[in-house]
Design a protein around this motif. Structure first.
Motif, mmCIF file in Angstrom:
data_model
loop_
_atom_site.group_PDB
_atom_site.id
_atom_site.type_symbol
_atom_site.label_atom_id
_atom_site.label_comp_id
_atom_site.label_asym_id
_atom_site.label_seq_id
_atom_site.Cartn_x
_atom_site.Cartn_y
_atom_site.Cartn_z
ATOM 1 N N GLU A 360 3.804 3.261 -1.318
ATOM 2 C CA GLU A 360 2.401 2.881 -1.426
ATOM 3 C C GLU A 360 1.588 3.293 -0.206
ATOM 4 O OE1 GLU A 360 -0.055 -1.117 -2.891
ATOM 5 O OE2 GLU A 360 2.118 -1.207 -2.601
ATOM 6 N N GLY A 363 -1.885 4.431 -0.984
ATOM 7 C CA GLY A 363 -2.691 3.558 -1.821
ATOM 8 C C GLY A 363 -1.963 3.115 -3.076
ATOM 9 N N SER A 364 -2.452 2.033 -3.671
ATOM 10 C CA SER A 364 -1.814 1.466 -4.856
ATOM 11 C C SER A 364 -1.920 2.392 -6.068
ATOM 12 C CB SER A 364 -2.448 0.120 -5.185
ATOM 13 O OG SER A 364 -2.329 -0.776 -4.116
ATOM 14 N N ALA A 365 -3.055 3.043 -6.233
ATOM 15 C CA ALA A 365 -3.249 3.916 -7.393
ATOM 16 C C ALA A 365 -2.288 5.107 -7.349
ATOM 17 C CB ALA A 365 -4.696 4.391 -7.462
ATOM 18 N N ASP A 366 -2.117 5.681 -6.169
ATOM 19 C CA ASP A 366 -1.180 6.798 -6.028
ATOM 20 C C ASP A 366 0.241 6.328 -6.329
ATOM 21 O OD1 ASP A 366 -0.666 9.643 -4.923
ATOM 22 O OD2 ASP A 366 0.716 8.393 -3.745
ATOM 23 N N ALA A 394 -2.824 -1.135 -8.946
ATOM 24 C CA ALA A 394 -4.127 -0.660 -8.476
ATOM 25 C C ALA A 394 -5.245 -1.711 -8.538
ATOM 26 C CB ALA A 394 -4.533 0.593 -9.253
ATOM 27 N N ASN A 397 -5.965 -4.064 -5.441
ATOM 28 C CA ASN A 397 -6.680 -3.537 -4.276
ATOM 29 C C ASN A 397 -7.946 -2.766 -4.642
ATOM 30 O OD1 ASN A 397 -4.690 -4.487 -2.392
ATOM 31 N ND2 ASN A 397 -3.359 -2.822 -3.072
ATOM 32 N N ASP A 399 -8.316 -0.196 -6.373
ATOM 33 C CA ASP A 399 -8.007 1.171 -5.956
ATOM 34 C C ASP A 399 -8.062 2.163 -7.118
ATOM 35 O OD1 ASP A 399 -7.390 3.064 -4.048
ATOM 36 O OD2 ASP A 399 -5.224 2.853 -4.329
ATOM 37 N N THR A 400 -8.442 3.389 -6.806
ATOM 38 C CA THR A 400 -8.350 4.525 -7.733
ATOM 39 C C THR A 400 -7.869 5.720 -6.932
ATOM 40 O OG1 THR A 400 -10.683 5.044 -7.318
ATOM 41 C CG2 THR A 400 -10.189 3.758 -9.302
ATOM 42 N N GLN A 426 -16.145 -1.689 -8.698
ATOM 43 C CA GLN A 426 -14.962 -0.969 -8.237
ATOM 44 C C GLN A 426 -13.726 -1.435 -8.998
ATOM 45 O OE1 GLN A 426 -14.899 1.651 -6.283
ATOM 46 N NE2 GLN A 426 -12.677 1.801 -6.619
ATOM 47 N N SER A 430 -10.982 0.695 -11.359
ATOM 48 C CA SER A 430 -9.530 0.571 -11.250
ATOM 49 C C SER A 430 -8.904 0.247 -12.606
ATOM 50 C CB SER A 430 -9.185 -0.512 -10.222
ATOM 51 O OG SER A 430 -7.798 -0.637 -10.069
ATOM 52 N N SER A 463 -12.264 -10.052 -0.827
ATOM 53 C CA SER A 463 -11.243 -9.383 -0.019
ATOM 54 C C SER A 463 -10.583 -10.364 0.946
ATOM 55 C CB SER A 463 -11.874 -8.227 0.778
ATOM 56 O OG SER A 463 -12.953 -8.705 1.578
#
Length: 594
Positions: A360, A363-366, A394, A397, A399-400, A426, A430, A463
């Motif tokens: 990770e 990032g979470s998306a990756d 994802a 967080n 995340d994308t 956001q 995600s 957050s």
């Protein structure tokens, strides 16, 4: 003559003070004897250092409590009523009431797993008949006051002889060393994560052992790791050996998505999942077992309340669900981001799986992209029945992946703050990313696979991790659940309330062919029929919520509670519904050996 009377008065007061100290010490010993009842509720130590800590902690804590009671109740009376007969009688009554309160606390602790507090007292008062059996609640106070009066008179008549033995300083030193040693040992145990010791944190009333974090912070040292509650005991899990025989063995895919809110699955944010939900069996009133990954996943795989999550047994005992799949000849695959391994509530949660972990660092998306690729590769080479747990992160967080082309932003709820409105959109991006991953996964899975898609937990737009941890609103815990049954006749919507606790009994009964009653291994019941319980436990042993039909009661580890309505608005001057909460607390102790 006047001076002589003053001297006699001072001598009398001094003698009463000396007597009071020894009377307090005697009651400290009685309190230790009564307090031994707490140990049976959590299990005896298994190591020498566990026994050492328990011994010094017991001596230090109860001696300290007895001295504080003397200092508050009797010491001022020594100057106001310096008459030995009156003071001895009052002291005996106060000591009897205090020990009876302690004894009552041991009963409440054994039954509910918490010490007396406004919440526990209200609960116990409503359940008084069940807690107090026979005539012991009458005989015991009479026996205690007889002992107190005898001891008070015995010590008073021999106080001069006791003083000549010069034992006072030795006793004070012993108690002081035990009190300080217990805190020092706990600081070490907390820093070294010695659960044999830290599991005893809440065993005694008004006990607040020093932790490594508090010690280091007081000395200007930063320690980022969060204290865990390692309260534990001996459990029967499962209560009886399981009898299971699967007639058919469909492949099973469970997709769990961190921070997936039920109210956000719509045809704009998640068009594929929305359509998939409409085409299969969907549960429209489904709740997670917690608002965090550790509690949500624990309830999903073990089918038990999060209050069991810190029990030592689960550091070596995997879920009966995964064990039974393994015994039935299934291949078990686990696909998740690496950081979620450290967030699990028990070390043995994933022991039966063959894990494939995604890094990770980008990032979470990756990591989710790698998780999907890992599953597809594993799935393509399976030649036996399989059970796969695929976890995507994802949305947790917001995340994308880099370069991701999302969806148009929409107007957020006017009640949200400007920062929350940004997070809201956001979060939708995600979800849209996750929706595409779901579409890609299920495109390669055959239609005769049993597919389960759900959220591990919900999400609030913040957050601030502490705020997210303490928030137990529907947004944090209400998640979607959709099940694709092979050869299902038609899609259906389940409108009664369900929870993560019901997934284990459903799979054990309808897939693995287990004939045991579900209460022998789970806190839930099959999802395919309405539960008789009118409540759902959500959270862990530190803070939890009881979701009832028309209200939510949020309770912390110290028994403080707040009651909300179904819209999670605080209800002032509202008393809790005791009968249902009594059921909840007993369910949280049901698997413990007493």
């Amino acid at each position: 003559m006047v001076e002589r009377k003053k001297q006699m008065s001072r001598d009398r007061v001094s003698r009463l003070i000396n007597w009071g100290h020894w009377f307090a010490f005697f009651n400290g010993i009685l309190a230790m004897i009564i307090g031994s009842r707490y140990i049976g509720g959590v299990g005896y130590p298994e190591t020498w250092y566990g026994w050492t800590y328990l011994s010094v902690s017991t001596i230090g804590q109860f001696s300290f409590l007895a001295f504080i009671a003397y200092l508050i109740c009797l010491f001022p009376l020594t100057f106001i009523l310096p008459y030995s007969k009156i003071l001895r009688g009052i002291a005996a009554v106060i000591a009897t009431l205090s020990l009876c309160l302690l004894l009552y606390d041991t009963i409440v602790y054994a039954d509910y797993g918490m010490h007396l507090s406004p919440f526990a007292f209200d609960l116990a008062w409503a359940d008084l008949n069940a807690l107090l059996h026979g005539t012991s609640y009458i005989v015991t106070p009479l026996a205690i006051i007889a002992i107190e009066l005898t001891a008070a008179n015995f010590l008073w008549k021999r106080i001069d002889k006791i003083q000549k033995l010069n034992l006072g300083n030795k006793v004070i030193t012993l108690v002081g060393v035990c009190f300080i040693s217990s805190h020092l040992i706990h600081i070490w145990a907390d820093a070294a994560d010695v659960t044999e010791i830290t599991r005893l944190d809440d065993i005694y009333p008004l006990s607040y052992p020093a932790t490594a974090r508090s010690f280091m912070e007081s000395h200007g040292i930063d320690r980022s790791s969060q204290d865990e509650n390692h309260n534990s005991s001996v459990l029967n899990y499962p209560e009886q050996p399981l009898t299971c025989q699967a007639d058919t063995k469909p492949n099973v895919l469970m997709i769990t998505i961190d921070s997936l809110r039920a109210d956000m699955v719509d045809n704009k944010s998640m068009p594929f999942l929305h359509q998939y939900t409409e085409s299969n069996q969907s549960f429209t009133q489904h709740f997670s077992g917690g608002n965090q990954f550790r509690t949500g996943m624990f309830s999903l795989l073990y089918g038990l309340q999060g209050s069991y999550g810190d029990a030592r047994i689960f550091n070596s005992t995997s879920p009966v669900l995964t064990r039974t799949f393994q015994q039935a000849g299934y291949q078990l695959g686990l696909f998740l981001p690496d950081t979620n391994l450290s967030l699990r509530s028990s070390q043995a949660m994933f022991n039966d799986f063959t894990p494939v972990v995604a890094n990770e660092s980008n990032g979470s998306a990756d990591a989710d992209l790698h998780t999907v690729a890992n599953f597809n590769q594993w799935h393509s080479v399976q030649d036996k029945p399989w059970f796969a747990l695929l976890n995507l992160k994802a949305p947790e967080n917001f995340d994308t992946p880099v370069g991701f082309l999302g969806i148009e932003t929409v107007k957020a709820d006017p009640a949200l703050t400007p920062a929350q409105k940004v997070l809201f959109n956001q979060y939708r991006q995600s979800l849209y990313f996750i929706d595409q991953q779901l579409k890609a996964i299920l495109a390669k899975v055959s239609n005769d696979t049993l597919v389960i898609i759900t959220g591990v937990n919900g999400k609030i737009f913040t957050s601030n991790t502490d705020e997210a941890y303490r928030n137990l609103s529907p947004q944090s815990v209400k998640v979607p659940l959709v099940i694709h049954w092979p050869k299902a006749a038609s899609p259906s919507k389940v409108k009664y309330r369900t929870s993560h606790y019901g997934l284990v009994p459903t799979l054990m009964t309808h897939v693995l062919g287990c004939t045991n009653h579900t209460t022998e291994y789970s806190a839930g019941h099959s999802l395919l029929q309405p539960s008789k319980e009118t409540w759902i436990y959500i959270g862990d042993s530190t803070i939890f919520a009881i979701y009832q039909q028309a209200e939510v009661t949020v309770i912390d580890r110290h028994g403080k509670y707040r009651i909300y309505d179904e819209n999670y608005q605080h209800r002032l001057n509202k008393k809790m519904s005791a009968p249902e909460l009594i059921e909840v607390m007993r369910e949280g102790r049901r698997f413990y050996n007493h």
